[in-house]
Scaffold this active site. Structure first.
Site, PDB file in Angstrom:
ATOM      1  N   SER A  46       0.355  -1.260   0.629  1.00  0.00           N
ATOM      2  CA  SER A  46       0.504   0.404   0.046  1.00  0.00           C
ATOM      3  C   SER A  46       0.773   1.413  -0.107  1.00  0.00           C
ATOM      4  CB  SER A  46      -1.068  -0.135   1.075  1.00  0.00           C
ATOM      5  OG  SER A  46      -1.716  -0.970   0.964  1.00  0.00           O
TER       6      SER A  46
HETATM    7  N1  SAH Z   1      -0.940  -4.450   3.754  1.00  0.00           N
HETATM    8  C1  SAH Z   1      -0.813  -4.720   2.762  1.00  0.00           C
HETATM    9  C2  SAH Z   1      -1.707  -4.752   1.382  1.00  0.00           C
HETATM   10  C3  SAH Z   1      -1.460  -5.899   0.811  1.00  0.00           C
HETATM   11  S1  SAH Z   1      -2.782  -5.377  -0.957  1.00  0.00           S
HETATM   12  C4  SAH Z   1       0.724  -4.873   2.770  1.00  0.00           C
HETATM   13  O1  SAH Z   1       1.269  -3.750   3.415  1.00  0.00           O
HETATM   14  O2  SAH Z   1       2.129  -4.766   1.755  1.00  0.00           O
HETATM   15  C5  SAH Z   1      -3.550  -6.496  -0.121  1.00  0.00           C
HETATM   16  C6  SAH Z   1      -3.845  -7.926   0.519  1.00  0.00           C
HETATM   17  O3  SAH Z   1      -5.238  -8.190   0.757  1.00  0.00           O
HETATM   18  C7  SAH Z   1      -3.681  -8.806  -0.589  1.00  0.00           C
HETATM   19  O4  SAH Z   1      -1.923  -9.190  -0.570  1.00  0.00           O
HETATM   20  C8  SAH Z   1      -4.698  -9.772  -0.809  1.00  0.00           C
HETATM   21  O5  SAH Z   1      -3.910 -11.086  -1.812  1.00  0.00           O
HETATM   22  C9  SAH Z   1      -5.013  -9.896   0.300  1.00  0.00           C
HETATM   23  N2  SAH Z   1      -6.895  -9.983   0.236  1.00  0.00           N
HETATM   24  C10 SAH Z   1      -7.341 -10.382  -0.211  1.00  0.00           C
HETATM   25  N3  SAH Z   1      -8.667 -10.546  -0.415  1.00  0.00           N
HETATM   26  C11 SAH Z   1      -7.888 -11.534   1.284  1.00  0.00           C
HETATM   27  C12 SAH Z   1      -8.897 -11.901   2.057  1.00  0.00           C
HETATM   28  N4  SAH Z   1     -10.391 -12.342   1.655  1.00  0.00           N
HETATM   29  N5  SAH Z   1      -8.307 -12.644   2.788  1.00  0.00           N
HETATM   30  C13 SAH Z   1      -7.801 -12.380   3.322  1.00  0.00           C
HETATM   31  N6  SAH Z   1      -6.546 -11.183   2.718  1.00  0.00           N
HETATM   32  C14 SAH Z   1      -6.916 -11.239   1.119  1.00  0.00           C
END
Ligand code: SAH
Length: 213
Positions: free
Chosen positions: A64
């Site tokens: 993010s």
């Molecule tokens: N907090 C992370 C953001 C990653 S993007 C960072 O700082 O890097 C969002 C993430 O949510 C992705 O890795 C994606 O695989 C995950 N995601 C999407 N749907 C999800 C779900 N239902 N349960 C758990 N994780 C999920």
């Protein structure tokens, strides 16, 4: 991986940018100033690590944007020792920010590749979550509930009820809600069935996916 004076200088500039954009919470700013964000990105992207931008990580996901991480973290108003649930571990960067704020962090990721990578990586650089879980964030984590805070870091088409019901009274859920564009939304639990809702403008996240494990 090294954290050089150059990286530290770039990080200070990033913090200055976040202050200009309106982030005020000193603990959040300190955490961002401390965490080597370039460790969380593939080496090819190191030059981008301290721009206020989201970037690709593995499995078509993104780390993010620092402003978004700061904005969500500020809304949570974390106190040291708080139990916090994160949905979407991804690179683990947001997890590290929560840990720097003194939270006991539980974090769920549904992409196995990312789950494995980040589970190995975070302890290697000294960040120990209470638990990193491979699973579906729509269900929350009933065995560890209730949580003082729940943060969703993927765009949710709707607000999953289990997440609301796993908050303490006084607890906060911060979740971007919407399909193509998401409205940053915060729910504060006022009673067993009472929630106060606040909205904070548009953001863009990768989607929160359901039933695709
Ligand atoms: N907090 C992370 C953001 C990653 S993007 C960072 O700082 O890097 C969002 C993430 O949510 C992705 O890795 C994606 O695989 C995950 N995601 C999407 N749907 C999800 C779900 N239902 N349960 C758990 N994780 C999920």
């Amino acid at each position: 991986m090294k954290d050089t004076f150059k990286h530290q200088g770039m990080r200070q500039q990033l913090v200055d940018t976040l202050v200009k954009k309106g982030i005020k919470d000193q603990n959040v700013l300190k955490a961002i100033n401390k965490i080597p964000r370039h460790f969380f990105m593939d080496s090819g992207f190191i030059d981008h690590a301290y721009q206020d931008k989201a970037f690709p990580i593995a499995a078509d996901q993104t780390i993010s944007q620092p402003y978004t991480v700061a904005f969500q973290s500020e809304l949570l108003q974390i106190q040291p020792g708080d139990k916090v649930l994160e949905i979407g571990t991804g690179s683990g960067y947001q997890t590290a920010v929560l840990l720097e704020l003194g939270a006991k962090v539980y974090s769920i990721e549904r992409q196995q590749e990312l789950f494995k990578k980040t589970s190995k990586f975070l302890p290697k650089i000294g960040y120990r979550a209470k638990s990193l879980i491979f699973g579906d964030g729509y269900k929350g984590l009933p065995v560890e509930a209730p949580f003082q805070s729940i943060i969703v870091t993927a765009g949710a088409p709707y607000v999953p009820n289990p997440l609301l019901s796993q908050l303490t009274i006084g607890g906060r859920l911060v979740i971007p809600v919407g399909d193509d564009v998401q409205v940053m939304t915060m729910f504060i639990r006022k009673g067993p069935k009472e929630f106060e809702k606040h909205e904070f403008g548009d953001f863009r996240f990768v989607p929160m996916l359901e039933d695709k494990n």
